[in-house]
Design a protein around this motif. Sequence first.
Motif, PDB file in Angstrom:
ATOM      1  N   GLY A   6       0.797  -1.217   0.000  1.00 33.07           N
ATOM      2  CA  GLY A   6       0.000   0.000   0.000  1.00 33.07           C
ATOM      3  C   GLY A   6       0.824   1.258   0.000  1.00 33.07           C
ATOM      4  N   ALA A   7       0.524   2.156   0.924  1.00 34.24           N
ATOM      5  CA  ALA A   7       1.184   3.457   0.977  1.00 34.24           C
ATOM      6  C   ALA A   7       2.684   3.313   1.232  1.00 34.24           C
ATOM      7  CB  ALA A   7       0.548   4.322   2.067  1.00 34.24           C
ATOM      8  N   THR A  15       0.727   9.620  -0.285  1.00 42.30           N
ATOM      9  CA  THR A  15      -0.474  10.434  -0.059  1.00 42.30           C
ATOM     10  C   THR A  15      -1.502  10.208  -1.158  1.00 42.30           C
ATOM     11  OG1 THR A  15       0.846  12.135   1.055  1.00 42.30           O
ATOM     12  CG2 THR A  15      -1.346  12.787   0.269  1.00 42.30           C
ATOM     13  N   LEU A  16      -1.048  10.157  -2.406  1.00 42.82           N
ATOM     14  CA  LEU A  16      -1.947   9.917  -3.530  1.00 42.82           C
ATOM     15  C   LEU A  16      -2.611   8.549  -3.403  1.00 42.82           C
ATOM     16  CD1 LEU A  16       0.247  11.308  -6.453  1.00 42.82           C
ATOM     17  CD2 LEU A  16      -1.821  12.347  -5.525  1.00 42.82           C
ATOM     18  N   TYR A  17      -1.845   7.590  -2.922  1.00 35.14           N
ATOM     19  CA  TYR A  17      -2.404   6.246  -2.733  1.00 35.14           C
ATOM     20  C   TYR A  17      -3.503   6.266  -1.669  1.00 35.14           C
ATOM     21  CZ  TYR A  17      -2.713   1.262  -1.709  1.00 35.14           C
ATOM     22  OH  TYR A  17      -3.176  -0.016  -1.518  1.00 35.14           O
ATOM     23  N   THR A  60      -9.960   8.897 -12.657  1.00 32.54           N
ATOM     24  CA  THR A  60      -8.643   9.325 -12.207  1.00 32.54           C
ATOM     25  C   THR A  60      -8.615  10.107 -10.903  1.00 32.54           C
ATOM     26  OG1 THR A  60      -8.791  11.419 -13.409  1.00 32.54           O
ATOM     27  CG2 THR A  60      -7.924   9.524 -14.621  1.00 32.54           C
ATOM     28  N   ASN A  61      -9.725  10.811 -10.571  1.00 31.09           N
ATOM     29  CA  ASN A  61      -9.724  11.695  -9.396  1.00 31.09           C
ATOM     30  C   ASN A  61      -8.614  12.737  -9.521  1.00 31.09           C
ATOM     31  OD1 ASN A  61     -10.770  12.624  -7.006  1.00 31.09           O
ATOM     32  ND2 ASN A  61      -9.834  11.056  -5.717  1.00 31.09           N
ATOM     33  N   VAL A  97      -2.724  17.946  -4.349  1.00 34.66           N
ATOM     34  CA  VAL A  97      -1.551  17.412  -3.654  1.00 34.66           C
ATOM     35  C   VAL A  97      -0.280  18.013  -4.241  1.00 34.66           C
ATOM     36  CG1 VAL A  97      -0.212  15.315  -3.186  1.00 34.66           C
ATOM     37  CG2 VAL A  97      -2.700  15.273  -2.972  1.00 34.66           C
ATOM     38  N   GLY A  98      -0.257  18.173  -5.567  1.00 36.69           N
ATOM     39  CA  GLY A  98       0.911  18.755  -6.223  1.00 36.69           C
ATOM     40  C   GLY A  98       1.177  20.175  -5.747  1.00 36.69           C
ATOM     41  N   ILE A  99       0.136  20.991  -5.630  1.00 34.35           N
ATOM     42  CA  ILE A  99       0.303  22.370  -5.170  1.00 34.35           C
ATOM     43  C   ILE A  99       0.789  22.396  -3.721  1.00 34.35           C
ATOM     44  CG2 ILE A  99      -0.934  24.510  -4.649  1.00 34.35           C
ATOM     45  CD1 ILE A  99      -2.733  23.836  -7.081  1.00 34.35           C
TER      46      ILE A  99
END
Length: 516
Positions: A212-213, A355-357, A384-385, A392-394
């Motif tokens: 997972g994460a 975090t994306l996971y 895709t969300n 998250v990128g920002i």
Amino acid sequence: MKEKILKITEGFSKAMVQPLMYLAIVGLITTFGVLIVNPTISNFIPFLKAAPFQMLGNILYSSMMFIIENLGIIFAIGIASAYAKKDKHRAALISLMIYFTYLKSMNTMLSMMGKLVDPQNLMGSGQALVLGVQVLDTGVFIGILIGCLVGFIYNRTCDKEFKGAMQMYSGTKFTLVTLIPIAIFLGVGLTFVWPSIQGVISKTTGFISDSGALGMFTYGFLDRILVPTGLHHLVYTPLLFSDLGGVVEVGGKIYAGAMPIAMMEMNNPEITKFSTSIIYQATSISKMFGLVGASLAMYHCAKPENKQKVKSILLPATITSVLVGITEPLEFAFLFAAPILLVVHALLTGLALATLYVLDVTSIAGGGIINVIIMNLAAGVDKTNWPIFFAVGIAQLGLYYALFRVLINKLNLKTPGREDKKESKEEKLNQVNNDIDVSYIVDGLGGIDNIVNVDNCFTRLRVEIKDESLIKDDLINKVENSGIVKKGKNIQIIFGLQVSSVRQLVDKYLQTIKAS
């Protein structure tokens, strides 16, 4: 021994880059095909529903997917030609013939043993159709193995000369004669060995996928921390193109690897959520967001009198990272001066992926930001969300900026523009003509007699030398570069995207000297 191992792994990593650098183009063209036939897009642009456009979209998509579905042969040819030190086209042709020999050897052996399964029931059987030939499904492994074997044997046999009746088997024909029995041995031998390997691979699909994460964090961290060694390609390639990136069956076809699966899922309306593209997006979030924050921090931490100079260094490197997804020009701006920042960069990349996971984001983010926008708009939010990906990128951009700025100031790190008051590399470079004088590179590498082989990847001039004690950094640095990496007799000089031009100039210079 350590130096030999590093040399082997470095050579392999360099060879892998050759076929990989074209796949971004394949992915982009696939995206255009998907955009044209995507019903959501055509509802906004009605003329795309016309038959000619639909035909074009389907042709683009299906032709590019055929390349992705046959990556084994792409790697076999690409790696062999990359390893070959001369007449690379001959090595590529031999590799193609050896690949064919392997396929039919395995197919014949399976047939004679009565082990060929019904072609309609390949899923879960461990077998697949490759160029219409049913064999055990080795993914890209066999293509990579054949490419390496052909390259290794080619360099040692292509100049072999015979006399008399055997003369016709001289040169590269002797290479083919040598490799044919090896290809047959591979085809027959793997018929017995590969099923056990498949069992191991199936269990290994594990740590990154099943953890997972934590698995995602580990993947992101390793992919960035290995950049200085040039071995980060060994981290993401298996996940992108093998069973480690997932295996799915759609419409009777088996897709293995995160990239092929993501490309297939984009154009399949029955797929309501991407499955493995979390791996495909890999570290691109740091390329498009995190490193922008790092670049801003380095700029703001530069001494006032140096800001303009630093801007001219960081801005092109940042644009390259965001638009193209090539990060080395920017990463090498701080790697040598402040290695701790690379560790922070790797940790933050792993954190972002984890975090994306956790947030169930499966957006595609391979390549640069243009690819990301086009591909995710085509796929849609449900699959895709992607808005969360950008959020998250920002956030990552801000975190990079804050941590880099604090560390640079607190630890007085010598990032661009913060050098002590002495003649810096950039000031030395200003003494040199704008035109690249490759004589400095050759002399800095110990002269023409010290150079064994010259090659390049995306951003690095890679040179194999005889005696590392003859290297003169001061001469090499008279030609603008982003750093020099030394690993025994393998030297890498970071030039960025203009490396191909530098390589051509060096080759031309060496040929001129040898001819005179």
